[in-house]
Design a protein around this motif. Structure first.
Motif, PDB file in Angstrom:
ATOM      1  N   GLY A   1       0.805  -1.223   0.000  1.00  0.00           N
ATOM      2  CA  GLY A   1       0.000   0.000   0.000  1.00  0.00           C
ATOM      3  C   GLY A   1       0.832   1.264   0.000  1.00  0.00           C
ATOM      4  O   GLY A   1       1.659   1.486  -0.889  1.00  0.00           O
ATOM      5  N   HIS A   2       0.630   2.104   1.015  1.00  0.00           N
ATOM      6  CA  HIS A   2       1.307   3.410   1.086  1.00  0.00           C
ATOM      7  C   HIS A   2       2.824   3.277   1.163  1.00  0.00           C
ATOM      8  O   HIS A   2       3.545   4.190   0.726  1.00  0.00           O
ATOM      9  N   SER A   3       3.319   2.215   1.740  1.00  0.00           N
ATOM     10  CA  SER A   3       4.760   2.085   1.952  1.00  0.00           C
ATOM     11  C   SER A   3       5.528   2.261   0.651  1.00  0.00           C
ATOM     12  O   SER A   3       5.218   1.630  -0.353  1.00  0.00           O
ATOM     13  N   LEU A   4       6.519   3.122   0.699  1.00  0.00           N
ATOM     14  CA  LEU A   4       7.422   3.354  -0.439  1.00  0.00           C
ATOM     15  C   LEU A   4       6.717   3.941  -1.654  1.00  0.00           C
ATOM     16  O   LEU A   4       7.222   3.837  -2.774  1.00  0.00           O
ATOM     17  N   SER A   5       5.562   4.569  -1.463  1.00  0.00           N
ATOM     18  CA  SER A   5       4.833   5.101  -2.619  1.00  0.00           C
ATOM     19  C   SER A   5       5.671   6.106  -3.403  1.00  0.00           C
ATOM     20  O   SER A   5       5.614   6.128  -4.643  1.00  0.00           O
ATOM     21  N   HIS A   6       6.468   6.918  -2.713  1.00  0.00           N
ATOM     22  CA  HIS A   6       7.264   7.919  -3.428  1.00  0.00           C
ATOM     23  C   HIS A   6       8.471   7.310  -4.131  1.00  0.00           C
ATOM     24  O   HIS A   6       9.029   7.912  -5.052  1.00  0.00           O
ATOM     25  N   ILE A   7       8.894   6.130  -3.694  1.00  0.00           N
ATOM     26  CA  ILE A   7       9.991   5.437  -4.371  1.00  0.00           C
ATOM     27  C   ILE A   7       9.443   4.627  -5.539  1.00  0.00           C
ATOM     28  O   ILE A   7       9.919   4.738  -6.678  1.00  0.00           O
ATOM     29  N   LEU A   8       8.453   3.809  -5.276  1.00  0.00           N
ATOM     30  CA  LEU A   8       7.907   2.938  -6.323  1.00  0.00           C
ATOM     31  C   LEU A   8       7.146   3.723  -7.371  1.00  0.00           C
ATOM     32  O   LEU A   8       7.219   3.413  -8.563  1.00  0.00           O
TER      33      LEU A   8
END
Length: 758
Positions: free
Chosen positions: A277-284
């Motif tokens: 989900g939200h985790s690492l959204s800006h990286i992925l």
């Protein structure tokens, strides 16, 4: 001998004629065959058709009736053109193996090679005949294109679609995956009456998920076209399995004429899912079905974005790694061509070029650590009220092990099309919380006192100051301000009225570089900056990359020392030298600089991609692996070692006469670090709270094990209008977060509270 005699006859006939009954026949059948081959070789299809036997030609219309063995001129030309275009024909060669002439029937045996872009060389053996029916003509048949081709057959071509490369963390946990959607299909060819068609239509619209798919006039028109077709299978809906009700499959399968495919057999590409989900959204970032405007650009040969890879079913990366490495992740399409019989069977596969799946990306991110970061932030920093960023990296390699910028978003909302235009505009125009911004690499911030070590090493290595240089007593009058214009000191003529000192009732003395790092004393660095002057200061900062973007696997913002056109005044220098003024940089760049002190002055390029891998069948091959790469040497080893000791002093405990980081409270490792606070806005309405620190050694002074190397950066954007700085709870947030990440305690909410309260 038969072949030699036949050839002699051909030569004889070229110069004369043959008497047959009462008719004079010029030439013979084999000449027509040979001429036909030349016409085909040279792409002269109309000329080739002109010497086809009248018994094969359909001259009544441009459309040949089904089941007949005749072909019209238009069909003949179109057939060759379409097949050869589909193959990407680049040339034809043929070789005659035998010629046999008779008075009524002649034949030519030959091999023909099609040179193609799609399938390489395709060579087959043929026999062509010519017959005399008042005139010689080639007895054309589809087998003259391909031996297995019969009347009524056609060439079918298509694409083999690749699977998009997937993304994994350092431990093999999948972060961006392909999943097979549930696909609902119907069989229009099985519908016999209008009544059955209406019943099926009503049953489809009675299922909520399908009703939502056909919820407007255009969509209903599409449904009606499907139901009125004679297709053996037609896709109605493809959807993520977790977006349907528990009873969805039962509802679909209860309707005669509907079916469900759950193995991606009816879709060209699988769907994208982000398990965390939200985790690492800006990286992925995220990928989604290509938007109409983007597809239009990809199809327009005059558009810079033109790319024939994409079609309406393609997925496209729109942010983060999904966008940055689109060309690697997407793979390469393959293709196939086969001769389809009139009964739908495959008579002959001409070629089948498999797709090459996209490369997988393995990251340096440790998902257990990433989740720990997010849990700490959630408990400690009032997520949603205090935006910020946390970076965890290995300072000895540059490998980023966790990166969290918040507020953030759920990439699944984008990949699944759950974000409407209004929500998207709200997110895009939110200049306060900026949920789409990766603060770690795209945000530019005043670094505050975390910048002071850079001013210090430049002062040392330029020879402006030494480690023994002490701020002169004559240059200040009061304990909390520096007022050179009042004191009549060295810089009185610059008009500088005041430089506020960092508050500390128990300062380290004397006021040299080491103690000024420990106490974060502004006036020492203002003084050092003024002693250097703008030219030397800018030259030194540019040398270490302070006017560049730090290299990374995703685009990063370019840092600045001073805005273009700004006057280089003494007043501005006093602020710039301690990390304010107009100096701006990204958190990742500051983490990279501070990590250099761990490496004897060497700053490694930060990176988040560990390696690229290619899956081919059961083989999984390493394509490329990232190796630690030196970005800059920012100072020599001796200077780095001395600065490191000063930063250890910053983080010593209150009981050990520590500096501005004395509240960090980490006892499981010796920590070297630097605190910082920067005021933002004309009215100082926002305060940036910084801490950057790394593990230096074990508590007994013994070296760290390589796996224990860790640097933590915390930067919080505190709104001073709603969170008053006089409340110690808010000023301590950065220490609480850093403490819990520099330690390896089991994380629970009670443990967090206990650490904080302790």
């Amino acid at each position: 001998m038969k072949r030699a005699i036949s050839l002699l006859i051909v030569v004889f006939m070229l110069g004369g004629f043959v008497i047959s009954g009462c008719q004079v026949i010029r030439g013979n059948g084999s000449e027509f065959c040979l001429q036909f081959l030349e016409y085909i070789k040279n792409g002269q299809y109309s000329n080739a058709y002109s010497i086809v036997s009248s018994t094969v030609k359909n001259t009544a219309s441009d459309t040949t009736a089904s089941g007949t063995e005749q072909i019209s001129s238009t069909e003949f030309t179109d057939k060759y053109t379409q097949i050869f275009d589909a193959l990407g024909l680049t040339g034809i060669d043929y070789e005659i193996t035998n010629i046999s002439d008779g008075t009524i029937i002649s034949s030519v045996d030959f091999t023909m090679t099609y040179h193609t872009e799609m399938a390489g060389d395709l060579t087959n053996t043929y026999t062509m005949t010519a017959e005399y029916h008042g005139a010689w003509g080639v007895m054309w048949e589809p087998a003259l294109i391909f031996p297995a081709m019969e009347w009524g057959d056609r060439l079918l071509t298509g694409l083999n679609y690749p699977d998009r490369g997937e993304i994994f963390d350092a431990d093999g946990n999948i972060l961006a995956e392909n999943i097979a959607p549930l696909t609902v299909y119907c069989v229009p060819a099985s519908i016999e009456t209008d009544e059955e068609r209406e019943e099926l239509r009503a049953a489809i619209l009675a299922i909520p998920e399908l009703a939502n798919r056909f919820n407007n006039e255009d969509a209903l028109a599409t449904l009606d076209r499907i139901l009125n077709s004679n297709l053996s299978s037609a896709r109605l809906l493809s959807i993520y399995p977790d977006l349907v009700s528990d009873s969805f499959e039962q509802q679909v399968l209860a309707v005669e004429g509907l079916g469900i495919d759950s193995n991606a057999a009816l879709v060209t590409t699988k769907y994208r899912n982000y398990p965390y989900g939200h985790s690492l959204s800006h990286i992925l970032g995220f990928a989604s079905i290509i938007q109409e405007e983007d597809l239009d650009a990809k199809k327009d040969e005059n558009d810079p974005a033109y790319d024939p890879f994409y079609d309406g079913d393609s997925w496209l990366g729109y942010a983060g790694l999904e966008m940055q490495y689109e060309n690697i992740l997407r793979g390469t399409k393959g293709s196939f061509a086969y001769i389809q019989g009139s009964d739908g069977t495959n008579r002959m596969t001409l070629y089948n070029i498999p797709a090459t799946d996209g490369q997988d990306i393995h990251l340096t991110i440790k998902m257990n650590l990433q989740q720990r970061v997010e849990e700490v932030v959630e408990v400690v920093s009032y997520t949603g009220t205090v935006p910020g960023v946390v970076i965890v990296m290995n300072p000895t390699t540059g490998a980023v092990e966790a990166m969290y910028s918040w507020p953030d978003y759920d990439p699944n909302d984008f990949s699944r099309g759950l974000i409407d235009d209004e929500t998207w505009e709200e997110m895009e125009n939110d200049t306060v919380n900026t949920p789409l911004l990766n603060r770690a690499i795209q945000g530019l911030y005043a670094p505050g006192s975390t910048f002071k070590p850079l001013t210090g090493i430049l002062g040392i290595e330029s020879g402006t100051i030494t480690w023994d240089s002490v701020f002169p007593d004559t240059e200040y009058l009061k304990w909390d301000i520096w007022e050179p214009s009042r004191a009549g000191g060295q810089f009185a003529d610059l008009g500088i009225e005041k430089v506020t000192r960092t508050g500390n009732s128990n300062r380290h003395t004397p006021m040299n570089l080491e103690n000024s790092i420990i106490d974060s004393d502004n006036i020492f660095f203002s003084w050092t900056g003024l002693l250097m002057g703008w030219d030397l200061f800018l030259q030194g900062m540019e040398a270490i990359g302070m006017t560049e973007a730090v290299p990374f696997d995703l685009p990063t913002q370019t840092s600045q020392i001073i805005s273009e056109g700004t006057e280089q005044t003494g007043t501005l220098m006093t602020m710039t030298a301690y990390g304010q003024g107009e100096i701006l940089t990204t958190p990742l760049q500051m983490a990279t600089y501070i990590s250099a002190f761990r490496n004897g002055g060497i700053a490694y390029e930060p990176y988040v991609i560990d390696s690229f891998w290619q899956a081919e069948g059961t083989d999984y091959t390493l394509v490329e692996k990232t190796e630690p790469t030196v970005w800059r040497r920012i100072c020599n080893e001796e200077t780095a070692a001395r600065m490191e000791q000063a930063m250890i002093g910053v983080c010593k405990s209150r009981w050990d006469h520590g500096g501005t980081g004395r509240y960090l409270g980490v006892t499981s490792f010796v920590i070297a670090g630097k605190t910082g606070t920067a005021e933002v806005g004309e009215d100082k309405e926002k305060e940036l709270a910084w801490f950057i620190g790394y593990r230096y050694s074990n508590p007994d002074g013994s070296p760290l094990d390589p796996e224990d190397e860790r640097l933590v950066l915390v930067m919080l954007e505190i709104d001073m209008l709603t969170l008053p700085s006089v409340d110690d709870e808010y000023t301590m947030l950065k220490f609480w977060i850093a403490q819990l990440l520099l330690k390896d305690d089991v994380l629970t909410e009670d443990a967090v509270t206990e650490n904080i309260m302790g």
